[in-house]
Scaffold this motif. Structure first.
Motif, PDB file in Angstrom:
ATOM      1  N   TRP A  94      31.348  64.614  70.456  1.00  0.00           N
ATOM      2  CA  TRP A  94      30.878  64.124  69.685  1.00  0.00           C
ATOM      3  C   TRP A  94      28.918  62.883  69.515  1.00  0.00           C
ATOM      4  N   ARG A 120      21.796  65.912  70.162  1.00  0.00           N
ATOM      5  CA  ARG A 120      21.160  67.559  69.863  1.00  0.00           C
ATOM      6  C   ARG A 120      20.804  67.472  68.832  1.00  0.00           C
ATOM      7  N   LEU A 143      19.567  64.937  54.396  1.00  0.00           N
ATOM      8  CA  LEU A 143      19.370  65.874  54.164  1.00  0.00           C
ATOM      9  C   LEU A 143      20.050  66.983  53.138  1.00  0.00           C
ATOM     10  N   LEU A 152      29.892  68.443  59.471  1.00  0.00           N
ATOM     11  CA  LEU A 152      30.798  68.010  59.877  1.00  0.00           C
ATOM     12  C   LEU A 152      31.563  66.331  59.819  1.00  0.00           C
ATOM     13  N   GLU A 153      32.102  65.847  59.220  1.00  0.00           N
ATOM     14  CA  GLU A 153      32.514  64.261  58.982  1.00  0.00           C
ATOM     15  C   GLU A 153      33.972  64.032  60.071  1.00  0.00           C
ATOM     16  N   LYS A 154      33.514  62.769  61.061  1.00  0.00           N
ATOM     17  CA  LYS A 154      35.035  61.872  61.537  1.00  0.00           C
ATOM     18  C   LYS A 154      34.335  60.997  61.378  1.00  0.00           C
ATOM     19  N   ALA A 201      31.353  59.035  60.047  1.00  0.00           N
ATOM     20  CA  ALA A 201      29.897  59.849  60.799  1.00  0.00           C
ATOM     21  C   ALA A 201      29.484  61.413  60.640  1.00  0.00           C
ATOM     22  N   LEU A 202      28.322  61.481  60.774  1.00  0.00           N
ATOM     23  CA  LEU A 202      28.465  62.462  59.799  1.00  0.00           C
ATOM     24  C   LEU A 202      27.574  63.557  61.425  1.00  0.00           C
ATOM     25  N   MET A 203      27.849  65.272  61.420  1.00  0.00           N
ATOM     26  CA  MET A 203      27.191  66.035  61.867  1.00  0.00           C
ATOM     27  C   MET A 203      26.544  67.248  61.405  1.00  0.00           C
ATOM     28  N   PHE A 204      25.375  67.609  61.644  1.00  0.00           N
ATOM     29  CA  PHE A 204      25.057  68.860  61.264  1.00  0.00           C
ATOM     30  C   PHE A 204      24.286  69.663  61.235  1.00  0.00           C
ATOM     31  N   MET A 229      25.265  75.766  64.553  1.00  0.00           N
ATOM     32  CA  MET A 229      25.642  75.994  66.512  1.00  0.00           C
ATOM     33  C   MET A 229      25.846  75.007  66.981  1.00  0.00           C
ATOM     34  N   VAL A 230      24.954  73.364  66.793  1.00  0.00           N
ATOM     35  CA  VAL A 230      25.696  71.969  67.103  1.00  0.00           C
ATOM     36  C   VAL A 230      27.003  71.957  67.118  1.00  0.00           C
ATOM     37  N   ASP A 262      28.986  74.406  68.860  1.00  0.00           N
ATOM     38  CA  ASP A 262      28.952  74.347  70.042  1.00  0.00           C
ATOM     39  C   ASP A 262      29.991  72.960  70.365  1.00  0.00           C
ATOM     40  N   TYR A 263      29.525  71.550  70.236  1.00  0.00           N
ATOM     41  CA  TYR A 263      31.182  70.631  69.325  1.00  0.00           C
ATOM     42  C   TYR A 263      32.513  71.449  69.545  1.00  0.00           C
ATOM     43  N   GLU A 283      33.504  72.697  72.912  1.00  0.00           N
ATOM     44  CA  GLU A 283      33.642  71.227  73.784  1.00  0.00           C
ATOM     45  C   GLU A 283      34.551  70.095  73.217  1.00  0.00           C
TER      46      GLU A 283
END
Lengths: 242, 242
Positions: free
Chosen positions: A103, A109, B65, B71-73, B76-79, B82-83, B86-87, B90
């Motif tokens: 994470w 990234r 943005l 994605l939220e976990k 915490a947020l991820m966007f 491709m990231v 790939d997350y 893994e």
């Protein structure tokens, strides 16, 4: 091997077995990313510089899109700066440049992707032809982009984004940070990026400049500006004296 | 949880501990990438669909943005598709979706980048407003892009790009492949992508459609077209009947 940029009519230097070859252009920030990671990982390599205004035919044969940076190993070619840098990080594990936690790695990234909020308006500065309205908008955007990184570095509370040593995020944004003083010079506004707004990033810049991998590829704002002006004029001086 | 797309005025559904949340839009190919990988990895998750024409305020608070997929976990947020993918690869190692060899993995990632040679002209088809000159140029570009993938699949000599089972490259390009018949319909030319030119890719498509992770998100060309026409008209029907 000469560092002269090879053009149409040149011959492709023979490949050496077991040596990773990096096709580069001395002033390309994306190629600089790869050269920084090569230095950080201490990879045995050679650089072949390409004249991007007059690309050799043999370069297109190897690399149909004709892009730099590109990496060649045993006749196989790889391109895209992030793909190459991630490859180098996996193929040469020491020092690791991403957090071990998936994470956290993805979070770094995301920030590498967010850097386009700074790098894209920088390109617009170069080609604004002194238009004050365009320049003002560009620097608004650059400041907004840099704010995200200032806040993030402040949240992390570390010397580098990666901690006590630089990591992939630090290195991937560096080539444009190195060119920020040049962007201010192009705009004729040395205070376009006020120091008091970017205290964390300024201290980070000072520390980054001392890092061996950054020093290995560093060029002064004056050198960058000299090349940029030749590039804008339509006759890029790839092989100018620094 | 309803799959209705949440708009301004909606409330943010409460997060469940230990459940990964994916913010999506039902017809977004980038969001489909993430949903395919979630299915391939069998990740416990929930989908929250966002009305992209009328994004809720709470979505911007989480995600300045305002982008999907995200994605939220644990708050915490991820966007960036491709990231995120790939997350997921893994964080949920089975089945692995990249080759174990770093060079081969990078080679697949280069091809994922190259897919923009197909996806970019596809967007231009959607907004060509029937201009035959533009459409002809778009399909020239799409065919050139697809040629690279046809040649690559032929070189690999495998059922999928990743071998006997699909991998990241197969899944990442799929959302646009699923929309190619729609692009041909938009152009009013069912033979814009001649079958005899893409024999390997056609057989790959047939096999991909049988894969559970693809079936989990598949929609027909007619459904895609119905949504696209509403989108082009300026009133996207996110919650239309399929």
């Amino acid at each position: 091997m000469s560092d002269k940029h090879l053009a149409i009519g040149s011959e492709c230097p023979p490949l050496q077995e077991g040596v990773l070859r990096c096709y580069s252009m001395k002033y390309c920030p994306y190629a600089q990313r790869v050269r920084i990671i090569i230095a950080a990982k201490n990879v045995k390599h050679e650089i072949v510089n390409i004249n991007l205004k007059s690309k050799p035919d043999w370069f297109f044969e190897k690399n149909p899109l004709g892009k730099v940076p590109a990496l060649e190993k045993d006749g196989a070619l790889m391109f895209e700066s992030m793909v190459i840098c991630d490859y180098l990080n996996e193929a040469y594990p020491e020092p690791p440049l991403y957090p071990a936690d998936p994470w956290q790695k993805a979070h770094d990234r995301v920030f590498i992707e967010l850097w386009s909020k700074v790098s894209s308006p920088m390109y617009k500065v170069y080609f604004a032809k002194g238009d004050q309205h365009v320049l003002a908008q560009c620097f608004d955007d650059i400041r907004d982009g840099l704010d995200m990184f200032e806040v993030e570095l402040s949240k992390r509370g570390t010397c580098f984004f990666a901690g006590a040593k630089p990591g992939m995020l630090d290195y991937m944004i560096w080539p444009w940070v190195e060119r920020l003083p040049m962007a201010q010079q192009m705009a004729g506004d040395d205070d376009a990026l006020p120091e008091e707004r970017y205290l964390k990033l300024l201290s980070w810049m000072t520390n980054m400049k001392e890092e061996p991998a950054v020093r290995a590829t560093f060029m002064s704002p004056e050198t960058h500006l000299k090349f940029l002006l030749s590039h804008i004029s339509g006759s890029p001086e790839y092989d100018m004296e620094e």
